[in-house]
Design an enzyme around this catalytic site. Sequence first.
Site, PDB file in Angstrom:
ATOM      1  N   ASP A 155      -0.416   7.040   8.469  1.00 29.33           N
ATOM      2  CA  ASP A 155      -1.309   8.006   7.826  1.00 29.33           C
ATOM      3  C   ASP A 155      -1.783   9.054   8.826  1.00 29.33           C
ATOM      4  OD1 ASP A 155      -2.766   9.140   5.838  1.00 29.33           O
ATOM      5  OD2 ASP A 155      -4.316   7.602   5.750  1.00 29.33           O
TER       6      ASP A 155
ATOM      7  N   ARG B  25       1.313  21.342   6.497  1.00 26.69           N
ATOM      8  CA  ARG B  25       1.439  19.883   6.347  1.00 26.69           C
ATOM      9  C   ARG B  25       2.852  19.388   6.671  1.00 26.69           C
ATOM     10  NH1 ARG B  25      -2.286  17.127   3.809  1.00 26.69           N
ATOM     11  NH2 ARG B  25      -0.762  15.591   3.129  1.00 26.69           N
TER      12      ARG B  25
ATOM     13  N   ARG C 209      -8.223   1.271   4.451  1.00 25.74           N
ATOM     14  CA  ARG C 209      -7.800   0.861   3.107  1.00 25.74           C
ATOM     15  C   ARG C 209      -6.407   0.265   3.180  1.00 25.74           C
ATOM     16  NH1 ARG C 209      -9.786   5.938   2.084  1.00 25.74           N
ATOM     17  NH2 ARG C 209      -7.730   6.887   2.365  1.00 25.74           N
TER      18      ARG C 209
ATOM     19  N   ARG D  56       2.506  14.662  -5.174  1.00 22.19           N
ATOM     20  CA  ARG D  56       2.051  15.787  -4.337  1.00 22.19           C
ATOM     21  C   ARG D  56       2.809  17.057  -4.729  1.00 22.19           C
ATOM     22  NH1 ARG D  56       0.818  13.552   1.776  1.00 22.19           N
ATOM     23  NH2 ARG D  56      -0.718  12.010   1.103  1.00 22.19           N
TER      24      ARG D  56
ATOM     25  N   HIS E  96       4.538  16.185   8.863  1.00 21.26           N
ATOM     26  CA  HIS E  96       5.482  15.147   8.439  1.00 21.26           C
ATOM     27  C   HIS E  96       6.690  15.098   9.380  1.00 21.26           C
ATOM     28  CE1 HIS E  96       3.162  14.193   4.979  1.00 21.26           C
ATOM     29  NE2 HIS E  96       3.407  15.317   4.329  1.00 21.26           N
TER      30      HIS E  96
ATOM     31  N   SER F 154      -4.448   0.623   0.318  1.00 25.19           N
ATOM     32  CA  SER F 154      -3.737   1.615  -0.499  1.00 25.19           C
ATOM     33  C   SER F 154      -2.529   1.064  -1.257  1.00 25.19           C
ATOM     34  CB  SER F 154      -3.311   2.805   0.366  1.00 25.19           C
ATOM     35  OG  SER F 154      -4.436   3.447   0.883  1.00 25.19           O
TER      36      SER F 154
ATOM     37  N   GLU G 206      -3.291 -10.024   9.499  1.00 26.94           N
ATOM     38  CA  GLU G 206      -4.341  -9.475  10.363  1.00 26.94           C
ATOM     39  C   GLU G 206      -4.297  -7.959  10.239  1.00 26.94           C
ATOM     40  OE1 GLU G 206      -6.600 -11.139  12.044  1.00 26.94           O
ATOM     41  OE2 GLU G 206      -5.746 -13.082  11.479  1.00 26.94           O
TER      42      GLU G 206
ATOM     43  N   GLU H 203       2.257   7.172  -5.634  1.00 25.71           N
ATOM     44  CA  GLU H 203       1.315   8.279  -5.820  1.00 25.71           C
ATOM     45  C   GLU H 203       1.727   9.514  -5.009  1.00 25.71           C
ATOM     46  OE1 GLU H 203       0.376   5.112  -5.009  1.00 25.71           O
ATOM     47  OE2 GLU H 203      -0.267   4.566  -7.044  1.00 25.71           O
ATOM     48  N   ASN H 204       2.306   9.300  -3.819  1.00 23.59           N
ATOM     49  CA  ASN H 204       2.716  10.438  -2.978  1.00 23.59           C
ATOM     50  C   ASN H 204       3.689  11.362  -3.711  1.00 23.59           C
ATOM     51  OD1 ASN H 204       2.937   8.526   0.157  1.00 23.59           O
ATOM     52  ND2 ASN H 204       1.213   9.624  -0.743  1.00 23.59           N
TER      53      ASN H 204
END
Length: 253
Positions: free
Chosen positions: A17, A30, A191, A68, A34, A193, A204, A64-65
Amino acid sequence: MKINMNSLPQHIAIIMDGNGRWAKQHTMGRIRGHKKGAQAVRTVVRSCREIGIKHLTLFALSTENLGRPQEEVSALMSLLEEYLSKELKELQKQGIRLTTIGEIEHLSATAKEKLLQAKDSTANNDRMILTLALSYGGRDEIIFAVKKIMQDIKGNKLKIKDINKDMFGGYLQTAGMPDPDLLIRTSGEYRISNFLLWQMAYTELYFTDVLWPDFKKEDLMQAIASYQKRERRFGLTSEQLDNNNNSISLNQD
Ligand code: FPP
């Protein structure tokens, strides 16, 4: 950074992330973030292989990505295609097997084709298994497993009384893979996610503020060192663990 080579996590999962924030910090778009993130993927895959990690699972694209902006989704597809074209030789050389989880039919035709080709040609490698989670969602994976179980019950291949934790894992896309020992999430977000929900019951968790494009071998070593300082009890007490010589199996409650 020193790590103990005798107690390495067998399976590391990573939520990569912070590509967008890295780009913003460097006053870039952006997509440049990437691109830099894809370089970090190369570095981390090689580092895990060098260290001797057996399974590495990367959350490369969530369901979900895919929602975008079209331009960003296309750029992510192109980066994946480029990664597969450029890295296939290296994966072969390093004895790394590539697998995927998620619904790859949602990817571009070229990405899909390159993935199938890479999966096929690395199928016999066994030094490390690199799993890319692509168009992946943990809840969808669980629902899909439940539907398959229902079908098998209907088809008399399975009885309700035989449903248990171990066989359920066999219906997930990660069937046959050990659960992750260590989850790393970069960029200071705390999170999960929708990543490997079933599989991470006893994983862990390690969170770092480092943004994914800046994540290096040293950061990986730091995460492993932190993991090695922890006592994994799997719901038992420290005393029980001592009696069992720390050899509690991952599937125990
Ligand atoms: C999260 O950063 C990252 C992604 C959604 C995609 C991950 C993709 C790569 C690392 C590159 C391509 C992958 C491969 C396997 C070659 P974000 O965009 O959510 O960052 P932000 O939260 O800072 O906006």
